[in-house]
Design a protein around this motif. Structure first.
Motif, mmCIF file in Angstrom:
data_model
loop_
_atom_site.group_PDB
_atom_site.id
_atom_site.type_symbol
_atom_site.label_atom_id
_atom_site.label_comp_id
_atom_site.label_asym_id
_atom_site.label_seq_id
_atom_site.Cartn_x
_atom_site.Cartn_y
_atom_site.Cartn_z
ATOM 1 N N UNK A 197 0.822 -1.215 0.000
ATOM 2 C CA UNK A 197 0.000 0.000 0.000
ATOM 3 C C UNK A 197 0.854 1.261 0.000
ATOM 4 N N UNK A 198 2.175 1.079 -0.185
ATOM 5 C CA UNK A 198 3.067 2.242 -0.181
ATOM 6 C C UNK A 198 3.125 2.922 -1.543
ATOM 7 N N UNK A 199 4.023 3.895 -1.637
ATOM 8 C CA UNK A 199 4.166 4.669 -2.875
ATOM 9 C C UNK A 199 5.039 3.929 -3.880
ATOM 10 N N UNK A 200 5.046 4.434 -5.111
ATOM 11 C CA UNK A 200 5.921 3.884 -6.144
ATOM 12 C C UNK A 200 7.388 4.028 -5.724
ATOM 13 N N UNK A 230 10.517 -8.508 -2.840
ATOM 14 C CA UNK A 230 9.417 -8.730 -3.768
ATOM 15 C C UNK A 230 8.226 -7.898 -3.250
ATOM 16 N N UNK A 231 7.331 -7.551 -4.163
ATOM 17 C CA UNK A 231 6.164 -6.749 -3.805
ATOM 18 C C UNK A 231 4.926 -7.512 -4.265
ATOM 19 N N UNK A 232 3.985 -7.698 -3.322
ATOM 20 C CA UNK A 232 2.781 -8.460 -3.656
ATOM 21 C C UNK A 232 1.556 -7.554 -3.728
ATOM 22 N N UNK A 233 0.756 -7.764 -4.781
ATOM 23 C CA UNK A 233 -0.454 -6.971 -4.982
ATOM 24 C C UNK A 233 -1.695 -7.839 -4.792
ATOM 25 N N UNK A 234 -2.712 -7.215 -4.197
ATOM 26 C CA UNK A 234 -3.957 -7.920 -3.860
ATOM 27 C C UNK A 234 -5.116 -7.352 -4.681
ATOM 28 N N UNK A 235 -6.324 -7.744 -4.316
ATOM 29 C CA UNK A 235 -7.533 -7.263 -4.970
ATOM 30 C C UNK A 235 -7.699 -5.752 -4.929
ATOM 31 N N UNK A 236 -6.993 -5.106 -4.009
ATOM 32 C CA UNK A 236 -7.069 -3.642 -3.900
ATOM 33 C C UNK A 236 -6.761 -2.975 -5.242
ATOM 34 N N UNK A 290 -7.851 2.866 -6.905
ATOM 35 C CA UNK A 290 -6.561 2.216 -6.600
ATOM 36 C C UNK A 290 -5.374 2.864 -7.309
ATOM 37 N N UNK A 291 -5.422 4.144 -7.497
ATOM 38 C CA UNK A 291 -4.363 4.824 -8.256
ATOM 39 C C UNK A 291 -2.969 4.554 -7.689
ATOM 40 N N UNK A 292 -2.869 4.593 -6.358
ATOM 41 C CA UNK A 292 -1.573 4.442 -5.708
ATOM 42 C C UNK A 292 -0.992 3.046 -5.954
ATOM 43 N N UNK A 294 2.672 -0.643 -8.822
ATOM 44 C CA UNK A 294 2.861 -1.829 -9.673
ATOM 45 C C UNK A 294 3.686 -1.486 -10.910
ATOM 46 N N UNK A 295 3.486 -0.287 -11.436
ATOM 47 C CA UNK A 295 4.266 0.128 -12.604
ATOM 48 C C UNK A 295 5.746 0.223 -12.258
ATOM 49 N N UNK A 296 6.057 0.536 -11.000
ATOM 50 C CA UNK A 296 7.455 0.749 -10.583
ATOM 51 C C UNK A 296 8.183 -0.553 -10.248
ATOM 52 N N UNK A 297 7.454 -1.660 -10.166
ATOM 53 C CA UNK A 297 8.085 -2.930 -9.771
ATOM 54 C C UNK A 297 8.393 -3.768 -11.017
ATOM 55 N N UNK A 298 9.656 -4.187 -11.185
ATOM 56 C CA UNK A 298 9.975 -5.012 -12.357
ATOM 57 C C UNK A 298 9.244 -6.352 -12.318
#
Ligand SMILES: [Zn+2]
Length: 256
Positions: free
Chosen positions: A153-156, A168-174, A180-182, A187-191
């Motif tokens: 839930x943090x920033x890019x 690693x960074x995990x994304x959920x249904x959020x 869900x702009x943030x 997600x765009x910032x994570x390879x």
């Protein structure tokens, strides 16, 4: 096949159909799942689920909301559970400053203790970070622990910093929610080779199921949204996140 890297199927919301949900995983497109614990009792329940179902692995640990109840006996028991062959991470652990309860110093002490344990055992951590981004970042820098920030839930910018550290960074249904702009920017910032997907079932059901009980099979909607954000195919995001999770959790694909 998809990898749901974080779910709580030991939760009471699955009391009526737990066996159905878990035995149906493969049929619903979920090849593997990690059950994440929140205290010693749920660590033991997660262990039992992992022993019963081939495609379930687990994380054992003490969640920040349970930090005030953790005893010395619990920590001794945790170390024992971590030796289980299907225990692949310490988690979920972290800091939750949303409610400020238990007291921050209590959460901090339990978090640091488990981060140090992970560094000593070279086991990845699964981190719950709610409204405590700067402190969680500092804590992993201080201890050298590595793993995944779940339901990020943090920033890019924070995501990029964590990736540089090896996380690693995990994304959920959020990420499927309208506001869900943030999460989308993060997600765009994570390879691609550092992204995981999860449901956090029974919480955070993705659109179009928002507000209902979440289930591992809905991880598909997280993958679909992420594919759109990253500009790749559903097949690509599925296979990348699957192999990322195998790598992070040290699961041998030959054993599957
Ligand atoms: Zn969770």
């Amino acid at each position: 096949m998809l990898f749901d890297s974080h779910a709580h199927i030991d939760d009471a919301k699955f009391d009526d159909d737990r066996a159905q949900v878990l035995s149906g995983l493969r049929r619903s497109g979920v090849g593997l799942m990690i059950n994440a614990a929140s205290d010693i009792r749920s660590s033991l329940e997660s262990m039992r689920l992992a022993e019963t179902y081939d495609n379930v692995y687990f994380a054992a640990g003490i969640h920040p909301q349970e930090a005030d109840k953790a005893s010395e006996r619990d920590f001794a028991e945790l170390e024992r559970i971590l030796e289980h062959p299907k225990c692949v991470a310490i988690g979920e652990i972290g800091l939750d400053y949303h409610y400020d309860e238990p007291a921050r110093e209590v959460q901090r002490a339990v978090f640091y203790r488990q981060l140090k344990l992970s560094a000593a055992k070279s086991m990845p951590v699964v981190i719950h970070d709610r409204d405590a981004h700067a402190e969680c970042l500092q804590a992993v820098k201080d201890t050298g622990a590595r793993g995944v920030f779940h339901c990020f839930s943090g920033s890019a910018q924070t995501a990029a910093e964590l990736v540089d550290l090896g996380f690693y960074i995990s994304f959920s249904g959020v990420i499927t929610f309208k506001n869900a702009k943030r999460a989308v920017e993060a997600a765009k910032a994570v390879p691609m080779d550092r992204i995981l997907i999860e449901t956090d079932s029974p919480y955070l059901a993705p659109e179009p199921f928002r507000g209902r009980r979440n289930e591992p099979k809905y991880v598909e909607y997280v993958a679909r949204k992420l594919a759109e954000v990253k500009g790749v195919s559903f097949e690509d995001i599925s296979s990348e996140t699957f192999s990322n999770a195998l790598r992070l959790f040290g699961i041998d694909s030959a054993s599957l």
